[in-house]
Design an enzyme around this catalytic site. Sequence first.
Site, PDB file in Angstrom:
ATOM      1  N   LYS A 146       0.838  -1.205   0.000  1.00 51.62           N
ATOM      2  CA  LYS A 146       0.000   0.000   0.000  1.00 51.62           C
ATOM      3  C   LYS A 146       0.879   1.263   0.000  1.00 51.62           C
ATOM      4  O   LYS A 146       0.578   2.238  -0.681  1.00 51.62           O
ATOM      5  CB  LYS A 146      -0.946  -0.016   1.213  1.00 51.62           C
ATOM      6  CG  LYS A 146      -2.059  -1.047   1.055  1.00 51.62           C
ATOM      7  CD  LYS A 146      -2.813  -1.335   2.342  1.00 51.62           C
ATOM      8  CE  LYS A 146      -3.799  -2.492   2.127  1.00 51.62           C
ATOM      9  NZ  LYS A 146      -4.492  -2.929   3.346  1.00 51.62           N
TER      10      LYS A 146
ATOM     11  N   GLN B 234      -4.588  -1.917   9.624  1.00 55.86           N
ATOM     12  CA  GLN B 234      -4.515  -3.213   8.950  1.00 55.86           C
ATOM     13  C   GLN B 234      -5.083  -4.313   9.850  1.00 55.86           C
ATOM     14  O   GLN B 234      -4.690  -4.455  11.004  1.00 55.86           O
ATOM     15  CB  GLN B 234      -3.041  -3.523   8.583  1.00 55.86           C
ATOM     16  CG  GLN B 234      -2.847  -4.792   7.788  1.00 55.86           C
ATOM     17  CD  GLN B 234      -3.479  -4.742   6.392  1.00 55.86           C
ATOM     18  OE1 GLN B 234      -3.353  -3.754   5.671  1.00 55.86           O
ATOM     19  NE2 GLN B 234      -4.182  -5.807   6.024  1.00 55.86           N
TER      20      GLN B 234
ATOM     21  N   ASP C 112     -10.953   2.638   4.256  1.00 54.68           N
ATOM     22  CA  ASP C 112     -11.263   1.214   4.070  1.00 54.68           C
ATOM     23  C   ASP C 112     -12.771   1.016   3.921  1.00 54.68           C
ATOM     24  O   ASP C 112     -13.219  -0.049   3.506  1.00 54.68           O
ATOM     25  CB  ASP C 112     -10.780   0.399   5.286  1.00 54.68           C
ATOM     26  CG  ASP C 112      -9.497  -0.371   4.985  1.00 54.68           C
ATOM     27  OD1 ASP C 112      -9.206  -0.590   3.793  1.00 54.68           O
ATOM     28  OD2 ASP C 112      -8.793  -0.747   5.948  1.00 54.68           O
TER      29      ASP C 112
END
Length: 290
Positions: A52, A96, A119
């Site tokens: 990422k 994460q 997200d």
Amino acid sequence: MILLDGKKTSFEIKEEIAEEVTKLIARGGKKPHLAAVLVGNNGASITYVNAKVKDCEEVGFDSSLIKLSETISEKELLEEVEKLNSDDAIDGFIVQLPLPKHIDEQKVIMAIDPTKDVDGFHPQNLGKMALNLPTFLPATPMGIMDLLDRYNIETGGKHCVVVGRSHIVGLPASILMGRNSYPGNATVTLTHSRTSNLKEILQTADIIIAALGKPDFITADMVKDGVVIIDVGTTRVVDKSKKSGYKLKGDVDFAGVSKKASYITPVPGGVGPMTRVSLLKNTLITARTK
Ligand code: NAP
């Protein structure tokens, strides 16, 4: 059979994002800034987060990686989230997953400022998604929609079977496919481990989105001719011929099913790269509003 090439498509989208960043800066705006919080030493999580950060560099974003110890308490992690919420330099951030077992993931997701939740996991954003309001879509389902869109695949009136109901993939993908939009307007069946007649249901599917995490689970005898296959599964299986010692396997038996499919995603190189680029799209959206 046409391969749904997520690698190539994500590369095209990244080029479009990079052009937008150039224009944004030319107008006097600042570079979009994505932060990623990594807790602990989970191998797959480290790989995903590093990828990422690399993606950000490629499109001209700033990025920050916040590495925290496996033993961090839930309270300390929530304080880190709060710092990112109030840091004006950060446009969006992700924590994460998975998190260590002593931390309540839902509590952490709920603590993220919904306007920075790139997200798209916060209930406020999932609710807006369900109501077809502008919001951040969760990265993997958004990547799937973009892939269907870029390949002009008809979804209206089709029977779409989603296998798996996780909050990050199956459930939101089923909502998006059923919305009154394109891609969407499909008749959706959401299946899971308690579904008793999965094979019969799959045999009636025009589109299958497989997200259960069981390698080669869907075989040729379970699908009809011309089916569109979106294989989300990425399970690491031992492969001594690889430097890493493993290879990624999808939930669909590619060799058999690809002979019957009209379109199919490979694993790797299908949904994975599309998921990564979706995070960049969401970060660009937040940066544009500043
Ligand atoms: P998850 O949270 O483990 O959920 C799995 C789902 O599959 C559950 O809803 C489960 O049903 C269902 N399931 C399990 N066995 C089944 C069976 N025999 N028949 C029907 N349904 C069954 O999984 P996830 O996080 O959504 O991930 C799924 C897969 O996608 C994994 O391989 C993951 O690594 C991969 N993934 C890939 C990407 C990408 O970008 N390519 C992104 C995210 C995830 P119950 O609810 O009844 O338990």
